[in-house]
Design a protein around this motif. Structure first.
Motif, PDB file in Angstrom:
ATOM      1  N   ASN A 122      -1.580 -12.745 -10.312  1.00 38.76           N
ATOM      2  CA  ASN A 122      -2.159 -11.628 -11.067  1.00 38.76           C
ATOM      3  C   ASN A 122      -2.828 -10.601 -10.160  1.00 38.76           C
ATOM      4  OD1 ASN A 122      -1.432 -12.602 -13.627  1.00 38.76           O
ATOM      5  ND2 ASN A 122      -3.242 -13.908 -13.740  1.00 38.76           N
ATOM      6  N   LEU A 123      -3.551 -11.088  -9.146  1.00 44.81           N
ATOM      7  CA  LEU A 123      -4.247 -10.166  -8.250  1.00 44.81           C
ATOM      8  C   LEU A 123      -3.263  -9.389  -7.389  1.00 44.81           C
ATOM      9  CD1 LEU A 123      -6.925  -9.065  -7.223  1.00 44.81           C
ATOM     10  CD2 LEU A 123      -7.008 -10.981  -5.605  1.00 44.81           C
ATOM     11  N   GLY A 124      -2.258 -10.060  -6.864  1.00 46.30           N
ATOM     12  CA  GLY A 124      -1.257  -9.370  -6.055  1.00 46.30           C
ATOM     13  C   GLY A 124      -0.535  -8.292  -6.828  1.00 46.30           C
ATOM     14  N   ARG A 125      -0.209  -8.606  -8.081  1.00 44.32           N
ATOM     15  CA  ARG A 125       0.438  -7.584  -8.918  1.00 44.32           C
ATOM     16  C   ARG A 125      -0.512  -6.422  -9.178  1.00 44.32           C
ATOM     17  NH1 ARG A 125       2.751 -12.345 -11.038  1.00 44.32           N
ATOM     18  NH2 ARG A 125       1.092 -12.631 -12.566  1.00 44.32           N
ATOM     19  N   GLY A 126      -1.800  -6.746  -9.336  1.00 41.55           N
ATOM     20  CA  GLY A 126      -2.784  -5.690  -9.531  1.00 41.55           C
ATOM     21  C   GLY A 126      -2.899  -4.774  -8.325  1.00 41.55           C
ATOM     22  N   VAL A 127      -2.858  -5.345  -7.121  1.00 41.39           N
ATOM     23  CA  VAL A 127      -2.898  -4.525  -5.909  1.00 41.39           C
ATOM     24  C   VAL A 127      -1.676  -3.623  -5.849  1.00 41.39           C
ATOM     25  CG1 VAL A 127      -2.803  -4.582  -3.392  1.00 41.39           C
ATOM     26  CG2 VAL A 127      -4.316  -6.148  -4.609  1.00 41.39           C
ATOM     27  N   GLU A 128      -0.519  -4.166  -6.173  1.00 44.06           N
ATOM     28  CA  GLU A 128       0.710  -3.362  -6.175  1.00 44.06           C
ATOM     29  C   GLU A 128       0.573  -2.164  -7.111  1.00 44.06           C
ATOM     30  OE1 GLU A 128       5.482  -4.256  -6.745  1.00 44.06           O
ATOM     31  OE2 GLU A 128       4.040  -5.286  -8.036  1.00 44.06           O
ATOM     32  N   MET A 188      -2.014   5.810   0.781  1.00 45.51           N
ATOM     33  CA  MET A 188      -1.667   4.434   1.135  1.00 45.51           C
ATOM     34  C   MET A 188      -0.226   4.126   0.742  1.00 45.51           C
ATOM     35  SD  MET A 188      -5.291   2.681  -0.049  1.00 45.51           S
ATOM     36  CE  MET A 188      -5.303   1.309   1.089  1.00 45.51           C
ATOM     37  N   GLU A 189       0.388   3.255   1.522  1.00 42.43           N
ATOM     38  CA  GLU A 189       1.797   2.917   1.311  1.00 42.43           C
ATOM     39  C   GLU A 189       1.979   1.405   1.419  1.00 42.43           C
ATOM     40  OE1 GLU A 189       6.018   3.394   3.753  1.00 42.43           O
ATOM     41  OE2 GLU A 189       4.404   4.845   4.097  1.00 42.43           O
ATOM     42  N   LEU A 190       2.670   0.816   0.459  1.00 41.35           N
ATOM     43  CA  LEU A 190       2.937  -0.620   0.478  1.00 41.35           C
ATOM     44  C   LEU A 190       4.135  -0.909   1.388  1.00 41.35           C
ATOM     45  CD1 LEU A 190       2.544  -3.521  -0.520  1.00 41.35           C
ATOM     46  CD2 LEU A 190       3.964  -2.955  -2.504  1.00 41.35           C
ATOM     47  N   VAL A 191       3.884  -1.701   2.430  1.00 42.33           N
ATOM     48  CA  VAL A 191       4.958  -2.105   3.338  1.00 42.33           C
ATOM     49  C   VAL A 191       5.736  -3.266   2.752  1.00 42.33           C
ATOM     50  CG1 VAL A 191       5.456  -3.085   5.610  1.00 42.33           C
ATOM     51  CG2 VAL A 191       3.765  -1.254   5.371  1.00 42.33           C
ATOM     52  N   GLY A 192       5.018  -4.230   2.185  1.00 38.51           N
ATOM     53  CA  GLY A 192       5.710  -5.370   1.622  1.00 38.51           C
ATOM     54  C   GLY A 192       4.770  -6.389   1.018  1.00 38.51           C
ATOM     55  N   ILE A 193       5.360  -7.250   0.187  1.00 37.73           N
ATOM     56  CA  ILE A 193       4.667  -8.382  -0.420  1.00 37.73           C
ATOM     57  C   ILE A 193       5.126  -9.631   0.317  1.00 37.73           C
ATOM     58  CG2 ILE A 193       4.444  -9.756  -2.530  1.00 37.73           C
ATOM     59  CD1 ILE A 193       5.153  -7.047  -4.014  1.00 37.73           C
ATOM     60  N   PHE A 194       4.187 -10.479   0.715  1.00 43.81           N
ATOM     61  CA  PHE A 194       4.495 -11.691   1.473  1.00 43.81           C
ATOM     62  C   PHE A 194       4.108 -12.894   0.626  1.00 43.81           C
ATOM     63  CE2 PHE A 194       3.909  -8.194   4.311  1.00 43.81           C
ATOM     64  CZ  PHE A 194       4.945  -8.328   5.217  1.00 43.81           C
ATOM     65  N   THR A 195       5.080 -13.778   0.393  1.00 38.46           N
ATOM     66  CA  THR A 195       4.893 -14.840  -0.579  1.00 38.46           C
ATOM     67  C   THR A 195       5.396 -16.172  -0.054  1.00 38.46           C
ATOM     68  OG1 THR A 195       5.489 -15.568  -2.827  1.00 38.46           O
ATOM     69  CG2 THR A 195       7.112 -14.255  -1.636  1.00 38.46           C
ATOM     70  N   ARG A 196       4.787 -17.267  -0.558  1.00 34.57           N
ATOM     71  CA  ARG A 196       5.270 -18.607  -0.234  1.00 34.57           C
ATOM     72  C   ARG A 196       6.463 -18.988  -1.105  1.00 34.57           C
ATOM     73  NH1 ARG A 196      -0.663 -21.329  -0.377  1.00 34.57           N
ATOM     74  NH2 ARG A 196      -0.554 -20.217  -2.360  1.00 34.57           N
ATOM     75  N   VAL A 221      -3.913  -5.924   5.627  1.00 35.57           N
ATOM     76  CA  VAL A 221      -3.292  -6.782   4.613  1.00 35.57           C
ATOM     77  C   VAL A 221      -4.369  -7.230   3.641  1.00 35.57           C
ATOM     78  CG1 VAL A 221      -1.422  -7.549   6.110  1.00 35.57           C
ATOM     79  CG2 VAL A 221      -3.511  -8.895   5.994  1.00 35.57           C
ATOM     80  N   ILE A 222      -3.995  -7.291   2.368  1.00 40.08           N
ATOM     81  CA  ILE A 222      -4.909  -7.703   1.302  1.00 40.08           C
ATOM     82  C   ILE A 222      -4.515  -9.108   0.862  1.00 40.08           C
ATOM     83  CG2 ILE A 222      -5.818  -7.178  -0.988  1.00 40.08           C
ATOM     84  CD1 ILE A 222      -5.099  -4.253  -0.493  1.00 40.08           C
ATOM     85  N   LEU A 223      -5.451 -10.052   0.989  1.00 37.02           N
ATOM     86  CA  LEU A 223      -5.180 -11.450   0.665  1.00 37.02           C
ATOM     87  C   LEU A 223      -5.454 -11.688  -0.812  1.00 37.02           C
ATOM     88  CD1 LEU A 223      -6.918 -13.151   3.729  1.00 37.02           C
ATOM     89  CD2 LEU A 223      -4.699 -12.001   3.594  1.00 37.02           C
ATOM     90  N   CYS A 224      -4.437 -12.135  -1.529  1.00 36.24           N
ATOM     91  CA  CYS A 224      -4.531 -12.241  -2.992  1.00 36.24           C
ATOM     92  C   CYS A 224      -4.401 -13.670  -3.490  1.00 36.24           C
ATOM     93  CB  CYS A 224      -3.463 -11.352  -3.633  1.00 36.24           C
ATOM     94  SG  CYS A 224      -3.647  -9.608  -3.222  1.00 36.24           S
ATOM     95  N   ALA A 275      -8.405  -5.816  -8.027  1.00 31.40           N
ATOM     96  CA  ALA A 275      -7.440  -5.260  -7.088  1.00 31.40           C
ATOM     97  C   ALA A 275      -7.788  -3.824  -6.715  1.00 31.40           C
ATOM     98  CB  ALA A 275      -6.036  -5.317  -7.682  1.00 31.40           C
ATOM     99  N   ALA A 276      -8.269  -3.043  -7.682  1.00 33.70           N
ATOM    100  CA  ALA A 276      -8.649  -1.662  -7.405  1.00 33.70           C
ATOM    101  C   ALA A 276      -9.778  -1.610  -6.377  1.00 33.70           C
ATOM    102  CB  ALA A 276      -9.066  -0.954  -8.692  1.00 33.70           C
ATOM    103  N   VAL A 277     -10.739  -2.528  -6.489  1.00 32.93           N
ATOM    104  CA  VAL A 277     -11.819  -2.589  -5.509  1.00 32.93           C
ATOM    105  C   VAL A 277     -11.266  -2.986  -4.144  1.00 32.93           C
ATOM    106  CG1 VAL A 277     -14.055  -3.601  -4.944  1.00 32.93           C
ATOM    107  CG2 VAL A 277     -13.455  -3.191  -7.336  1.00 32.93           C
ATOM    108  N   ASN A 278     -10.359  -3.956  -4.122  1.00 33.67           N
ATOM    109  CA  ASN A 278      -9.764  -4.389  -2.862  1.00 33.67           C
ATOM    110  C   ASN A 278      -9.017  -3.259  -2.169  1.00 33.67           C
ATOM    111  OD1 ASN A 278     -10.717  -6.971  -3.240  1.00 33.67           O
ATOM    112  ND2 ASN A 278      -8.758  -7.863  -3.805  1.00 33.67           N
ATOM    113  N   VAL A 279      -8.303  -2.463  -2.944  1.00 30.26           N
ATOM    114  CA  VAL A 279      -7.555  -1.341  -2.365  1.00 30.26           C
ATOM    115  C   VAL A 279      -8.513  -0.338  -1.730  1.00 30.26           C
ATOM    116  CG1 VAL A 279      -6.120   0.661  -2.957  1.00 30.26           C
ATOM    117  CG2 VAL A 279      -5.506  -1.618  -3.805  1.00 30.26           C
ATOM    118  N   ALA A 280      -9.617  -0.039  -2.409  1.00 31.19           N
ATOM    119  CA  ALA A 280     -10.592   0.896  -1.843  1.00 31.19           C
ATOM    120  C   ALA A 280     -11.161   0.357  -0.527  1.00 31.19           C
ATOM    121  CB  ALA A 280     -11.714   1.162  -2.844  1.00 31.19           C
TER     122      ALA A 280
END
Length: 322
Positions: A11-17, A26-34, A62-65, A277-282
């Motif tokens: 949920n948090l990762g999707r919120g950051v996206e 800001m530009e999203l380079v990629g999502i990194f997932t297990r 990188v934002i850790l979600c 996520a909005a706070v994390n992006v800021a």
């Protein structure tokens, strides 16, 4: 343009996206997932987590979600060795230990690690500081909810025997009303809140054992009045898919014997993860800016000037907001 990576796609990762789309600088380079990257339903680039080191010179932050119980304590120090990082670690009792761990790594590798961002810890922490600084004679009170707690829900879902679960935090409204009337109260976070869990058991799991494991969990449920409801998976999907939350930070204080004041910072959120996520992006913007200035080490919301959070420069901020 600040280039950003997302680690984890819950949920948090999707919120950051979602929030990165609202950030013009800001530009999203990629999502990194297990998970298997091809299983992720998004138009954004998705990569296996182990490939993140190939992007060392391609991302500013990188934002850790992941979750605070196990994911962030493991991933934070590991990634801060190579990247500037931002996370929303929310185990309040363990923050000093986590900060020291991240600071050691970030100092040694000349990176910036902004920890414990979000709304609590995060914005609520900042407002507790402001309230105490402005009204040194007084008391501070924090109330969470009613709402769905991501960190506590994640902790419950990691208990053996749990298939899925959510957790709601419910504040004591009587105490809030007493504070608003200017009355003095006896406050501690345990008596000021109740916790309510709705959980789906794995087949064959012992309900009594699972309930004991949840209620005795240090830092999360121990010493709280906690009610646990075991329900079906269908009930969970039908009745508990919303993600609301919110709360208050209240400072009740005096500037003189005659004059009493209330400082009340309130949040009412439709989506806990999207707002977090909005706070994390800021703060990711701030981390990238600090790194470009040569700042290193672990930082919290107490250490970062508000201007670093905005995409606008100082001149525009002074003209529009000051």
């Amino acid at each position: 343009m600040i280039k950003v990576g997302i680690v984890g796609y819950g949920n948090l990762g999707r919120g950051v996206e979602v929030n990165l789309k609202n950030a013009p600088d800001m530009e999203l380079v990629g999502i990194f997932t297990r998970r298997e990257p091809s299983s992720i339903n998004t138009d954004s680039p998705v990569y296996a987590l182990e490939s993140i080191y190939d992007f060392k010179d391609k991302m500013d932050v990188v934002i850790l979600c992941g979750g605070s119980r196990t994911d962030i304590p493991e991933q934070g120090p590991m990634l801060a060795e190579y990247f500037n990082t931002v996370d929303s670690y929310d185990n309040h009792a363990q923050i000093p230990i986590y900060f020291a761990s991240m600071d050691n790594v970030a100092q040694a590798n000349r990176t910036v690690a902004v920890i414990a961002t979000g709304w609590d810890p995060g914005l609520f922490s900042l407002n507790r500081l402001l309230g105490e600084a402005i009204l040194p004679q007084g008391e501070s009170y924090t109330f969470w909810g009613k709402g769905l707690s991501q960190g506590h829900g994640d902790a419950v879902r990691r208990v053996n025997g749990i298939k899925d679960a959510v957790q709601y935090t419910i504040p004591n409204q009587d105490l809030i009303d007493q504070i608003n009337r200017g009355e003095e109260i006896v406050y501690d976070s345990h008596s000021a809140h109740k916790r309510e869990v709705f959980a789906v058991l794995e087949e064959g799991a012992d309900a009594a054992s699972v309930e004991n494991d949840i209620k005795s969990m240090p830092d999360y449920f121990e010493n709280y009045e906690t009610t646990i409801h075991f329900i079906t998976e269908a009930e969970l999907k039908a009745d508990h898919q919303g993600l609301p939350h919110g709360g208050h930070v209240i400072r009740s204080g005096y500037t003189s014997e005659e004059n009493h004041h209330l400082y009340d910072f309130k949040l009412q959120l439709d989506s806990n993860p999207e707002f977090t996520a909005a706070v994390n992006v800021a703060y990711a913007r701030a981390a990238a800016r600090l790194a470009r200035e040569g700042v290193i080490g672990a930082k919290t919301v107490f250490d970062i000037a508000p201007a670093y959070l905005s995409p606008f420069d100082g001149e525009e901020l002074r003209q529009r907001l000051l």
